[in-house]
Design a protein around this motif. Structure first.
Motif, PDB file in Angstrom:
ATOM      1  N   UNK A  67       0.844  -1.198   0.000  1.00  0.00           N
ATOM      2  CA  UNK A  67       0.000   0.000   0.000  1.00  0.00           C
ATOM      3  C   UNK A  67       0.876   1.244   0.000  1.00  0.00           C
ATOM      4  N   UNK A 100      -4.719   6.397   1.534  1.00  0.00           N
ATOM      5  CA  UNK A 100      -4.171   5.037   1.517  1.00  0.00           C
ATOM      6  C   UNK A 100      -4.658   4.335   0.250  1.00  0.00           C
ATOM      7  N   UNK A 101      -3.709   3.814  -0.530  1.00  0.00           N
ATOM      8  CA  UNK A 101      -4.087   3.164  -1.778  1.00  0.00           C
ATOM      9  C   UNK A 101      -3.459   1.787  -1.866  1.00  0.00           C
ATOM     10  N   UNK A 102      -4.270   0.820  -2.290  1.00  0.00           N
ATOM     11  CA  UNK A 102      -3.788  -0.533  -2.505  1.00  0.00           C
ATOM     12  C   UNK A 102      -2.991  -0.578  -3.798  1.00  0.00           C
ATOM     13  N   UNK A 141      -0.695  -5.275   9.180  1.00  0.00           N
ATOM     14  CA  UNK A 141       0.176  -4.286   8.562  1.00  0.00           C
ATOM     15  C   UNK A 141       1.511  -4.166   9.287  1.00  0.00           C
ATOM     16  N   UNK A 196      -7.669 -14.164  -0.293  1.00  0.00           N
ATOM     17  CA  UNK A 196      -8.733 -13.269  -0.754  1.00  0.00           C
ATOM     18  C   UNK A 196      -8.490 -11.859  -0.249  1.00  0.00           C
ATOM     19  N   UNK A 197      -8.685 -10.904  -1.158  1.00  0.00           N
ATOM     20  CA  UNK A 197      -8.361  -9.504  -0.883  1.00  0.00           C
ATOM     21  C   UNK A 197      -9.124  -8.948   0.314  1.00  0.00           C
ATOM     22  N   UNK A 198     -10.366  -9.369   0.502  1.00  0.00           N
ATOM     23  CA  UNK A 198     -11.183  -8.736   1.537  1.00  0.00           C
ATOM     24  C   UNK A 198     -11.613  -9.674   2.651  1.00  0.00           C
ATOM     25  N   UNK A 199     -11.538 -10.973   2.438  1.00  0.00           N
ATOM     26  CA  UNK A 199     -12.098 -11.900   3.424  1.00  0.00           C
ATOM     27  C   UNK A 199     -11.082 -12.467   4.397  1.00  0.00           C
ATOM     28  N   UNK A 200      -9.907 -11.854   4.415  1.00  0.00           N
ATOM     29  CA  UNK A 200      -8.876 -12.285   5.359  1.00  0.00           C
ATOM     30  C   UNK A 200      -8.320 -11.065   6.071  1.00  0.00           C
ATOM     31  N   UNK A 201      -8.153 -11.171   7.372  1.00  0.00           N
ATOM     32  CA  UNK A 201      -7.601 -10.043   8.110  1.00  0.00           C
ATOM     33  C   UNK A 201      -6.168  -9.802   7.672  1.00  0.00           C
ATOM     34  N   UNK A 202      -5.880  -8.571   7.336  1.00  0.00           N
ATOM     35  CA  UNK A 202      -4.524  -8.202   6.943  1.00  0.00           C
ATOM     36  C   UNK A 202      -3.820  -7.573   8.139  1.00  0.00           C
ATOM     37  N   UNK A 226       3.326   0.785   3.012  1.00  0.00           N
ATOM     38  CA  UNK A 226       3.027  -0.281   3.962  1.00  0.00           C
ATOM     39  C   UNK A 226       2.974  -1.617   3.251  1.00  0.00           C
ATOM     40  N   UNK A 245      -3.785   0.331  -7.761  1.00  0.00           N
ATOM     41  CA  UNK A 245      -3.318   1.534  -8.463  1.00  0.00           C
ATOM     42  C   UNK A 245      -1.802   1.598  -8.556  1.00  0.00           C
TER      43      UNK A 245
END
Lengths: 109, 115
Positions: free
Chosen positions: B35, B43-45, B106, B98-104, B90, B59
């Motif tokens: 990021x 904040x951009x992925x 940082x 999965x991009x959204x279904x797993x806790x990331x 970061x 991006x």
């Protein structure tokens, strides 16, 4: 890149007050996440929402996934000094992860 | 401490240069995400790798590239640097892909300053 409309941009509150912030978009999303970033650190996940209408709590935090799937809110009850930081909403849809612009929370002594 | 490490903590360089940022994920995590956080863009992925392969792209500029190595650490390469590339970068990691279904989780970030 695309960003969500997150409001308010900043909040100045006294300890013990309740806090409310929200994110809106013109697009429909499948997932809403709320992260908090402490000064000088990376974001930490607070709450994840996966279903429209879902209301989830994590201690003093409560978040809801809007029925229209275009918005979400986060409430913090009885704020304490360690709540200071930047709160981000994050949405996921069409295989894209989009971040809100953040709400900066400051607690006035 | 999230368990994700990033080096260096700070980097100061000049326009036109190339730098490499390094990330070691939490033990057991197969997915790495990069990021960019700047004052004007938020904040951009940028990009995600899962078990050595590119999984999702955000991006990320063409001047930037990343890779994930067999030991699962990742590097983000930024080339032909411009003043606007100054930002906090970061790295995050998660167990699954999965991009959204797993806790990331940082890391602490690398602050890049381009002069």
């Amino acid at each position: 890149g695309q960003q969500l409309n997150q409001s308010p941009q900043s909040m100045f509150i006294q300890e013990g007050e309740d806090v409310s912030m929200n994110c809106t978009s013109s697009s429909i999303f499948n997932t809403w996440l709320w992260y908090k970033q402490d000064p000088g650190e990376g974001p930490v996940l607070l709450i994840a929402l996966y279903k429209a209408g879902e209301l989830t709590s994590n201690g003093r935090l409560t978040a809801q996934f809007g029925i229209t799937r275009k918005d979400s809110f986060l409430n913090i009850s009885a704020s304490i000094p360690s709540d200071v930081g930047i709160y981000f909403c994050v949405s996921f849809g069409n295989e894209k992860l989009t971040f809100g612009t953040g709400t900066r929370l400051t607690i006035i002594p | 401490d999230s368990g994700v490490t990033q080096t260096p903590k700070h980097l100061i360089t000049a326009t036109g240069q190339r730098v490499t940022l390094r990330c070691s994920p939490r033990s057991g995590d197969l997915s790495v995400y990069w990021y960019q956080q700047s004052l004007d863009q938020g904040l951009q992925f940028l990009i995600q790798y899962y078990n050595g392969e590119e999984r999702a792209k955000g991006n990320i500029l063409e001047r930037f590239s990343a890779q994930q190595f067999p030991d699962l650490h990742s590097e983000l390469n930024l080339s032909s640097l411009e003043l606007g590339d100054s930002a906090l970068y970061f790295c995050a990691s998660s167990v699954e892909g999965h991009l959204a279904y797993n806790e990331q989780f940082f890391g602490p970030g690398t602050r890049l300053t381009v002069l």
